[in-house]
Design a protein around this motif. Structure first.
Motif, PDB file in Angstrom:
ATOM      1  N   CYS A 327       0.803  -1.209   0.000  1.00 32.75           N
ATOM      2  CA  CYS A 327       0.000   0.000   0.000  1.00 32.75           C
ATOM      3  C   CYS A 327       0.842   1.267   0.000  1.00 32.75           C
ATOM      4  O   CYS A 327       0.344   2.337  -0.275  1.00 32.75           O
ATOM      5  CB  CYS A 327      -0.921  -0.001   1.202  1.00 32.75           C
TER       6      CYS A 327
ATOM      7  N   ASP B  35      -6.175  -4.990   2.052  1.00 39.27           N
ATOM      8  CA  ASP B  35      -7.353  -4.275   2.543  1.00 39.27           C
ATOM      9  C   ASP B  35      -8.479  -5.244   2.844  1.00 39.27           C
ATOM     10  O   ASP B  35      -8.908  -5.994   1.983  1.00 39.27           O
ATOM     11  CB  ASP B  35      -7.849  -3.259   1.503  1.00 39.27           C
ATOM     12  N   THR B  55     -11.033  -2.556  10.234  1.00 42.50           N
ATOM     13  CA  THR B  55     -10.330  -2.541   8.952  1.00 42.50           C
ATOM     14  C   THR B  55      -8.881  -2.943   9.121  1.00 42.50           C
ATOM     15  O   THR B  55      -8.194  -2.472  10.032  1.00 42.50           O
ATOM     16  CB  THR B  55     -10.411  -1.138   8.312  1.00 42.50           C
ATOM     17  N   GLY B  57      -5.757  -2.443   6.859  1.00 41.84           N
ATOM     18  CA  GLY B  57      -5.398  -1.762   5.625  1.00 41.84           C
ATOM     19  C   GLY B  57      -4.645  -0.482   5.873  1.00 41.84           C
ATOM     20  O   GLY B  57      -4.309  -0.149   7.008  1.00 41.84           O
ATOM     21  N   ALA B  61      -7.700   3.215   3.746  1.00 45.01           N
ATOM     22  CA  ALA B  61      -8.706   2.188   4.046  1.00 45.01           C
ATOM     23  C   ALA B  61      -9.358   2.485   5.389  1.00 45.01           C
ATOM     24  O   ALA B  61     -10.584   2.371   5.534  1.00 45.01           O
ATOM     25  CB  ALA B  61      -8.057   0.805   4.052  1.00 45.01           C
ATOM     26  N   SER B 103      -8.556   0.881  -1.806  1.00 48.32           N
ATOM     27  CA  SER B 103      -8.732   1.161  -0.385  1.00 48.32           C
ATOM     28  C   SER B 103     -10.040   1.860  -0.065  1.00 48.32           C
ATOM     29  O   SER B 103     -10.271   2.263   1.057  1.00 48.32           O
ATOM     30  CB  SER B 103      -7.571   2.040   0.100  1.00 48.32           C
TER      31      SER B 103
END
Lengths: 390, 122
Positions: A327, B35, B55, B57, B61, B103
């Motif tokens: 990410c 995610d 969550t 992430g 997210a 996300s």
């Protein structure tokens, strides 16, 4: 929130050492002459460059003639790999590397792969090391070059370079190593190793950005990949980055000296940091090798959380760090190094890389050891995975 | 890269945590991609009386989950179903383009929770 910020991303880059900057200043100001010119001012600059080349060579136990200045680690990797591949008498051939290299090596070898060379990307074991018998099996009669990173830029794993080189030379294969992260962290003696080609960079060792070098062993011929006026013994054309060269020379000299002064202190802080993180909470694991790792590298993973969220929280608490999570990357893919050592993508997502440097202090280690568990607990409490919050 | 609102919702998420005996649960995403989002609903007379999320992430997210709980709280199920990922992004003063898809799953999680509720109460 008013506390000083803590920088623990020294594998990303380092600040220029004040002594390096001081050495460079005259060449950013009054000594601006082009070292290729013939007048007095130019000859003075040329002499200073010769001194820097000597400093780089001395730090590696090489000769000044072995050192080619480049724009950094990426260019050194490109020149070392492509320059030796294109110099072979036989057209094409086979090149071996690993699945955990820096993109500067991976992409260069993939490029050669799309231009007629055969390529092999070796797997590594759970610690990130190339197994010697796997390497032995991969060497073919037409193998020309093996390129293996000395100390991994993510997880810090150090390869058994001496054995790799011995094995390669028995079979007449050249060895290149990307030593960008290993230089000034562990002793490197090119004569003792017998290495053919070695890449290094300035900005990872308290030198400036935009400068690096390629070591080429005596008698080894390579082809240039950047063509022009024939600078750097006809191997790297382009007017020299004189302030960078001077800075690299000074940084290499200081880096060599620091192996016995700064590095033991950095390693002791790293060891305390790693121990503290691993003991701070359940389901926290070390990435990389417990002993054969660069002395400034701490790389751990926490189950059930994601690295970018961890990094942003650390940043808010004044701590600059790195992760291997998808990410935070441009590609949205988990780190290829973490996947190569056998982690699942969700394990890789929860990774944290802290790389220490000579300006870090014991008080900063204390602060990080306080901050990280707090953040991990907070994020685990939010996570739908596992037993969040414990 | 993130707006102040994203950072606020990320650092101080609203309505976070597990809900005991929820009327509906919606779960979307995949930990492999980094995610995974879970929404819990308490529903009375077709109105969302309480909403919570969990969550796994990145910052985006977590922030989008938090923002969605604020947007959905007190809405009827039909109103809540009309909330889109763009509504969430707009309420957060925008998201980086790369985060819009991977996300920004909270609209899907909410939808999944409402579908779960309607399946149980047909």
């Amino acid at each position: 929130m008013t506390a000083e910020r803590i920088y623990m991303d020294h594998s990303g880059t380092t600040p220029i050492d004040p002594a390096v900057l001081e050495a460079m200043m005259p060449y950013l100001t009054k000594n601006y002459a082009n070292p290729s010119s013939l007048y007095t001012e130019a000859r003075e600059v040329r002499t200073a460059m010769d001194g820097a080349r000597q400093q780089v060579a001395d730090a590696l136990n090489a000769q000044p003639g072995n050192i080619i200045f480049t724009s950094g680690g990426t260019e050194s990797d490109n020149l070392g790999i492509m320059g030796s591949a294109f110099n072979q008498k036989e057209k094409n051939g086979h090149i071996i590397t690993t699945s955990t290299e820096h993109p500067a090596v991976t992409r260069t070898i993939e490029f050669l792969g799309s231009h007629g060379f055969d390529t092999t990307f070796l797997p590594v074991n759970e610690f990130g090391q190339v197994e010697l018998d796997v390497l032995a099996d991969a060497i073919r009669h037409d193998t020309r070059l093996i390129s293996i990173c000395y100390g991994n830029n993510e997880i810090g794993t150090i390869q058994d370079m001496k054995e790799i080189i011995r094995m390669a030379h028995e079979r007449d294969v050249l060895v290149h190593t990307d030593a960008v992260q290993a230089i000034a962290k562990i002793p490197i003696d090119v004569k003792d190793l017998g290495i053919d080609l070695l890449s290094l960079s300035g900005h990872k060792i308290y030198g400036p950005k935009g400068i690096g070098a390629l070591y080429v062993r005596d008698g080894l011929k390579i082809k240039p990949i950047q063509h022009g006026g024939g600078h750097e013994n006809k191997l790297r054309s382009g007017t020299e980055n004189v302030p960078g060269v001077i800075g690299l020379g000074k940084a290499m000299e200081m880096g060599k000296a620091g192996l016995t002064t700064e590095i033991p202190r950095v390693k002791a802080m790293r060891d305390r940091l790693l121990k503290g993180l691993l003991e701070s909470q359940e389901e926290t694991y070390l990435n990389g090798h417990p002993e054969k790792r660069l002395p400034h590298n701490a790389h751990v993973r926490f189950s059930y959380i994601e690295g970018e969220a961890l990094l942003l929280n650390l940043d808010m608490m004044g701590i600059a760090a790195a992760t291997g999570s998808a990410c935070s990357s441009k590609s949205l893919k988990a780190s290829h190094v973490l996947l190569a050592i056998g982690l699942t993508p969700e394990q890789a997502h929860g990774s944290l890389r802290l790389t220490l440097g000579k300006n870090n202090t014991d008080e900063e280690i204390d602060r990080v050891l306080e901050a990280v568990p707090t953040i991990v607990k907070k994020l685990r409490a939010m996570s739908p995975l596992g037993h969040g919050g414990k | 890269m993130y707006s102040e609102k994203v950072m606020d919702h990320f650092m101080n998420p609203r309505n976070v945590g597990e809900m005991e005996n929820p009327d509906a649960i919606g779960e979307v995403g995949n930990p492999t991609c980094g995610d995974l989002m879970k929404m819990y609903l308490r529903i009375e007379d077709n109105i969302i009386k309480d909403i919570k999320f969990q969550t796994f992430g990145c910052g985006a997210a977590i922030a989008t989950s938090s923002m969605m709980t604020e947007l959905a709280m007190g809405k009827t199920l039909d109103e809540a179903l009309e909330l889109t990922r763009d509504d969430v992004a707009d309420s957060l003063d925008g998201l980086p383009p790369v985060k819009m898809h991977c996300s920004n799953l909270s609209a899907d999680a909410l939808k999944a929770a409402i579908e779960d509720y309607r399946k149980k109460h047909q």
